[in-house]
Write a protein that holds these residues in place. Structure first.
Motif, mmCIF file in Angstrom:
data_model
loop_
_atom_site.group_PDB
_atom_site.id
_atom_site.type_symbol
_atom_site.label_atom_id
_atom_site.label_comp_id
_atom_site.label_asym_id
_atom_site.label_seq_id
_atom_site.Cartn_x
_atom_site.Cartn_y
_atom_site.Cartn_z
ATOM 1 N N THR A 145 0.576 -1.183 0.033
ATOM 2 C CA THR A 145 -0.360 -0.214 0.060
ATOM 3 C C THR A 145 1.324 1.290 -0.163
ATOM 4 O OG1 THR A 145 -1.531 0.745 0.840
ATOM 5 C CG2 THR A 145 -0.626 -0.476 2.744
ATOM 6 N N GLY A 146 0.363 2.449 0.351
ATOM 7 C CA GLY A 146 1.608 3.495 0.244
ATOM 8 C C GLY A 146 0.783 4.125 -0.866
ATOM 9 N N ILE A 147 2.455 4.968 -1.445
ATOM 10 C CA ILE A 147 1.771 5.913 -2.633
ATOM 11 C C ILE A 147 3.138 5.595 -4.047
ATOM 12 C CG2 ILE A 147 1.886 8.510 -3.446
ATOM 13 C CD1 ILE A 147 1.514 9.676 -0.710
ATOM 14 N N ASN A 148 1.774 5.111 -4.858
ATOM 15 C CA ASN A 148 3.300 4.799 -6.452
ATOM 16 C C ASN A 148 4.220 5.879 -6.283
ATOM 17 O OD1 ASN A 148 1.487 2.326 -6.433
ATOM 18 N ND2 ASN A 148 0.059 3.525 -7.747
ATOM 19 N N SER A 149 5.084 5.600 -6.978
ATOM 20 C CA SER A 149 5.877 5.979 -7.524
ATOM 21 C C SER A 149 6.008 6.780 -8.635
ATOM 22 C CB SER A 149 7.546 5.744 -7.910
ATOM 23 O OG SER A 149 9.477 6.359 -7.839
ATOM 24 N N ASN A 150 5.781 8.129 -8.924
ATOM 25 C CA ASN A 150 5.150 8.679 -10.297
ATOM 26 C C ASN A 150 6.418 9.300 -11.389
ATOM 27 O OD1 ASN A 150 5.137 10.922 -8.965
ATOM 28 N ND2 ASN A 150 3.461 10.474 -7.637
ATOM 29 N N GLY A 187 1.979 1.921 -22.759
ATOM 30 C CA GLY A 187 1.819 0.687 -21.217
ATOM 31 C C GLY A 187 3.003 0.435 -21.055
ATOM 32 N N TYR A 188 3.838 1.412 -21.456
ATOM 33 C CA TYR A 188 5.073 2.058 -20.454
ATOM 34 C C TYR A 188 4.996 1.985 -18.991
ATOM 35 C CZ TYR A 188 7.830 0.544 -24.091
ATOM 36 O OH TYR A 188 8.860 -0.274 -25.299
ATOM 37 N N TYR A 189 3.768 3.008 -18.993
ATOM 38 C CA TYR A 189 3.074 4.010 -17.633
ATOM 39 C C TYR A 189 1.138 3.999 -17.934
ATOM 40 C CZ TYR A 189 3.058 7.703 -21.227
ATOM 41 O OH TYR A 189 3.007 8.967 -21.339
ATOM 42 N N GLU A 190 1.038 3.885 -17.095
ATOM 43 C CA GLU A 190 -0.900 4.600 -17.458
ATOM 44 C C GLU A 190 -1.068 5.351 -16.310
ATOM 45 O OE1 GLU A 190 -3.032 2.770 -18.487
ATOM 46 O OE2 GLU A 190 -1.328 1.141 -18.672
ATOM 47 N N MET A 191 -2.099 6.109 -16.401
ATOM 48 C CA MET A 191 -2.153 7.748 -16.232
ATOM 49 C C MET A 191 -2.934 7.321 -14.832
ATOM 50 S SD MET A 191 -0.998 9.721 -18.421
ATOM 51 C CE MET A 191 -1.033 11.197 -17.371
ATOM 52 N N MET A 192 -2.652 8.270 -13.540
ATOM 53 C CA MET A 192 -3.329 8.016 -12.111
ATOM 54 C C MET A 192 -4.344 9.097 -12.641
ATOM 55 S SD MET A 192 -0.672 5.845 -10.217
ATOM 56 C CE MET A 192 0.437 6.667 -9.972
ATOM 57 N N ALA A 193 -3.399 10.142 -12.957
ATOM 58 C CA ALA A 193 -4.277 11.819 -12.437
ATOM 59 C C ALA A 193 -3.956 12.465 -13.460
ATOM 60 C CB ALA A 193 -3.837 12.011 -10.839
ATOM 61 N N PRO A 194 -4.383 13.877 -13.827
ATOM 62 C CA PRO A 194 -4.443 14.952 -14.415
ATOM 63 C C PRO A 194 -2.536 15.238 -14.787
ATOM 64 C CG PRO A 194 -5.635 15.243 -13.574
ATOM 65 C CD PRO A 194 -5.457 14.145 -13.098
ATOM 66 N N HIS A 195 -1.819 14.287 -15.666
ATOM 67 C CA HIS A 195 -0.382 14.790 -16.131
ATOM 68 C C HIS A 195 0.443 13.928 -14.673
ATOM 69 C CE1 HIS A 195 -1.328 18.148 -18.137
ATOM 70 N NE2 HIS A 195 -1.918 18.912 -17.509
ATOM 71 N N ILE A 196 -0.012 13.025 -14.269
ATOM 72 C CA ILE A 196 0.721 12.221 -12.897
ATOM 73 C C ILE A 196 0.445 10.776 -14.391
ATOM 74 C CG2 ILE A 196 0.734 11.102 -11.046
ATOM 75 C CD1 ILE A 196 1.774 14.000 -10.402
ATOM 76 N N LYS A 197 1.972 10.045 -14.104
ATOM 77 C CA LYS A 197 1.766 8.417 -14.743
ATOM 78 C C LYS A 197 2.442 8.040 -13.509
ATOM 79 C CE LYS A 197 6.238 9.120 -16.690
ATOM 80 N NZ LYS A 197 7.176 8.368 -17.705
ATOM 81 N N GLY A 198 1.795 6.646 -13.600
ATOM 82 C CA GLY A 198 2.719 5.257 -12.503
ATOM 83 C C GLY A 198 3.537 4.410 -13.523
ATOM 84 N N MET A 199 4.349 4.562 -13.769
ATOM 85 C CA MET A 199 5.211 3.701 -14.191
ATOM 86 C C MET A 199 4.879 1.848 -13.953
ATOM 87 S SD MET A 199 6.731 6.694 -13.664
ATOM 88 C CE MET A 199 7.952 6.482 -11.773
ATOM 89 N N VAL A 200 5.159 1.169 -14.985
ATOM 90 C CA VAL A 200 4.945 0.171 -14.328
ATOM 91 C C VAL A 200 5.923 -0.859 -14.439
ATOM 92 C CG1 VAL A 200 5.810 -0.926 -17.275
ATOM 93 C CG2 VAL A 200 4.797 -2.079 -16.026
ATOM 94 N N HIS A 201 6.230 -1.426 -13.338
ATOM 95 C CA HIS A 201 7.021 -1.619 -12.248
ATOM 96 C C HIS A 201 6.570 -3.318 -11.413
ATOM 97 C CE1 HIS A 201 4.440 -0.084 -9.556
ATOM 98 N NE2 HIS A 201 4.524 -0.543 -8.530
ATOM 99 N N GLN A 202 7.201 -3.767 -10.731
ATOM 100 C CA GLN A 202 6.932 -5.143 -10.077
ATOM 101 C C GLN A 202 7.979 -5.380 -8.842
ATOM 102 O OE1 GLN A 202 9.362 -7.826 -13.420
ATOM 103 N NE2 GLN A 202 7.473 -8.420 -13.794
ATOM 104 N N HIS A 203 7.351 -6.164 -7.778
ATOM 105 C CA HIS A 203 7.725 -5.815 -6.924
ATOM 106 C C HIS A 203 8.027 -7.377 -6.238
ATOM 107 C CE1 HIS A 203 6.365 -1.856 -4.997
ATOM 108 N NE2 HIS A 203 5.483 -2.454 -5.519
ATOM 109 N N PHE A 204 9.312 -8.067 -6.002
ATOM 110 C CA PHE A 204 9.519 -9.318 -6.081
ATOM 111 C C PHE A 204 10.255 -9.568 -4.670
ATOM 112 C CE2 PHE A 204 10.219 -8.895 -10.270
ATOM 113 C CZ PHE A 204 9.472 -10.928 -10.723
#
Length: 678
Positions: free
Chosen positions: A411-416, A428-445
């Protein structure tokens, strides 16, 4: 109710107490010339080996208490390791460790932000983005990695790659307005900015042109139709705690802690009708890797090792009653050190409580109209850490059917980052979360180290998965009971669960295969159940994902452990962390890939399982401004370990509480169908 910290530990595996941390520092400083500007990165228990613990159990002799210390000498720009005997008041060893970088400390976090915000080049870049009040800026010191450090920076320096955001008030969401494009590399020894790179603006005025992303209680209109939900245990919990020893139902374990791993569980055993049987010697999450897939040069370098580079235990939260845990709780404090070597305590870092988890088992005999049902009660041992923007909750669930489930909640806040106006639709490298704010595709291992000892250390490892049966493979017994030389599988529906032994480290490197129902089984060939089957446990995957990075990428060179979901090694005292003891700024190739090149035998050995649990995160607006907790886990389940289901002796609810009395207490109509029933 935090556990009382005593002057001396009760057990050789208990974490260092306050007094022991202080004594360890004083003993070292009395015997070594420690530069006053040096930083104490770590003062922790020097855990005794398995052999020493077994010797202690056999002859009753006490194991000496020792502290392991990591010191960073800022002036020499080098690192030292020390082992201090707390019983003999002496330094056992003092070793220079050239060419390595220990984990980033909390003090370095704070000072890094300060020096960046005071840097004139950084301020000039921030002004271009509409920043006027530099006190409202926040700077996160990301780990610098190795391969993408600029060529004009000496990689031997102790570095951080700092990223910046700006708030509109002290209480605002600090990550709502990224100062994308500003990069600052900081020497954490000298505590000076060595390079500022401005890749250009995407939004000219991030302060006024971006939206607030408020999430605090006082800033939101809260729903009003939610009624109270109370967890009531008037007779107290079902556990017993003696020091760090925890007993619940038939489970027994010791609750440990390290700055690096956070929660560590030792000596996990099960009381099988008076026979206390060993299952796991030591278990914890030993490393993380969070690689980002966006080729944007502002973000393509990101690959944080939150355990090895930051010490996730050091970043633990003090847990809140009624919020992080419900019901009757027991807390353990995390007793650690700061960079001056002084005691620093995170209160209530570990929470222990019980949860109702629905139905454990049920059967209705429709002929006699008899119904037997049991509720599923589970024990939760948990802690939560905040690493910059992300929050990670680690839960270890213990069940009444003999199974164990390690779980992570993200949980928390996505790096953006920022997207220029008119470019909001990415490939597909990122998706929009808010106007002008992108969240980059990433993985957690998350890599879990499970030192598994199923009824002892001599174990074997098997891959189990479904296997189809080809037609004409063998003889078939026909409907008339006579042998038919035709197909064994005339309908094509036959299949079986194949069992293949993995006898060496190279054979054991494996990936999940949900289509085949793949799991891995650990057996003790020297112990059998009443069916004469070897006793065992199986590791059953849940959610998981293949690493997105290519095998020859810089990410995979440093985090090779994410290349497989399962690794297995024979136990070795020095093999503790899959990316090595010091992954910070290391180029890679150490840890699991190095050890397993030996291809050591796993046949009848003391086997250690390393399981990499992967989460794929493709962002969405529903993840903003705070990510609803994403759950990922795997299970360890008994196989032939018991003679029957160990959950058969769990009592029904009416045997442990007065159902009718509770109905009358909670409802005006005792026949209300919404009341508790059995």
């Amino acid at each position: 109710m935090a556990t009382e910290v005593t002057a001396k530990a009760d057990h050789p595996l208990d974490p260092l107490t306050r007094n022991e941390i202080t004594a360890a520092r004083e003993i070292l400083e009395e015997n070594q010339d420690i530069d006053p500007e040096s930083r104490y990165v770590k003062i922790v228990l020097d855990e005794p080996s398995k052999d020493k613990l077994q010797e202690d159990n056999s002859d009753g002799s006490a194991i000496a208490r020792q502290a392991f210390i990591i010191v960073r000498d800022r002036n020499e720009r080098t690192t030292y390791e020390a082992v201090v005997s707390l019983d003999q008041n002496e330094v056992v060893s003092w070793e220079h460790k050239p060419g390595i970088q220990p984990s980033i400390t909390l003090e370095e976090f704070d000072k890094c932000e300060e020096v960046v915000k005071n840097n004139s080049e950084w301020r000039e870049a921030a002004r271009k983005r509409g920043v006027e009040d530099f006190d409202l800026a926040i700077v996160d010191p990301w780990s610098a990695g190795y391969h993408l450090i600029p060529e004009d920076i000496d990689k031997d320096r102790r570095l951080s790659h700092a990223m910046s955001w700006v708030r509109t008030s002290e209480e605002d969401n600090g990550y709502a307005r990224p100062l994308d494009g500003i990069h600052a590399w900081v020497d954490l020894d000298e505590m000076e900015v060595v390079k500022v790179l401005d890749r250009g603006t995407k939004i000219d005025d991030v302060v006024n042109d971006l939206e607030d992303a408020k999430y605090r209680e006082e800033d939101r209109d809260l729903r009003t139709d939610l009624k109270p939900y109370n967890v009531d245990q008037p007779e107290g919990p079902s556990w017993e705690i003696d020091g760090r020893k925890l007993e619940w139902q038939k489970w027994q374990m010791r609750v440990g802690w390290t700055q690096r791993e956070g929660l560590v569980l030792h000596n996990i055993r099960y009381d099988d009708d008076g026979d206390v049987r060993q299952i796991i010697n030591r278990a914890s999450c030993v490393e993380m890797s969070v690689p980002y897939g966006d080729p944007d040069p502002n973000h393509n370098w990101k690959n944080a090792f939150d355990v090895g580079e930051y010490n996730i235990g050091r970043l633990a939260n003090p847990l809140m009653e009624g919020c992080d845990c419900l019901g009757y709780m027991h807390y353990f404090d995390a007793v650690m050190n700061d960079t001056d070597g002084e005691v620093n305590v995170v209160p209530n870092a570990i929470c222990i409580h019980e949860e109702d988890y629905g139905t454990l088992w049920k059967h209705t005999n429709w002929r006699t109209e008899n119904t037997e049902v049991r509720r599923n009660r589970r024990l939760v041992v948990s802690f939560v850490s905040t690493v910059g923007n992300y929050d990670y909750q680690f839960n270890w669930y213990f069940y009444q059917d003999g199974s164990v489930e390690p779980q992570v909640r993200l949980t928390g806040i996505n790096s953006n980052g920022l997207v220029e106006p008119g470019s909001e639709q990415g490939p597909g490298y990122y998706e929009m979360m808010a106007p002008h704010i992108k969240g980059m595709v990433h993985q957690h291992f998350f890599n879990f180290r499970i030192d598994i000892d199923v009824d002892g250390p001599e174990n074997q490892l098997y891959r189990r998965q479904n296997q189809q049966v080809p037609k004409g493979a063998d003889k078939n017994i026909g409907w008339d009971g006579e042998t038919d030389p035709g197909d064994i599988n005339p309908t094509g529906a036959a299949f079986y669960c194949d069992k293949t032994q993995l006898t060496s480290e190279q054979e054991a490197q494996d990936l999940i295969n949900q289509r085949k129902g793949r799991y891995w089984q650990i057996e003790n060939p020297n112990k059998t159940n009443y069916l004469d089957r070897p006793v065992g446990y199986r590791l059953v995957p849940g959610e998981n994902v293949e690493a997105g990075a290519q095998k020859d990428s810089s990410i995979m060179e440093r985090a090779t452990f994410i290349d497989n979901h399962l690794w297995a090694t024979p136990y070795h005292e020095e093999e503790r962390f899959p990316a090595g003891e010091y992954p910070n700024q290391h180029e890679g190739g150490i840890g699991l890939p190095e050890w397993t090149e030996q291809d050591r035998s796993l046949d009848g050995e003391d086997i250690v399982l390393w399981y990499s649990l992967g989460v794929n995160h493709v962002d969405r607006p529903e993840d903003w401004p705070i990510l609803p907790a994403h759950l990922a886990s795997f299970k360890l389940e008994p196989v032939n370990f018991f003679d029957e289901s160990p959950a058969m002796d769990v009592p029904p609810e009416h045997a442990i509480k007065d159902i009718q009395a509770r109905r009358e207490q909670k409802y005006s109509d005792p026949d209300d169908v919404t009341a508790d029933d059995d």
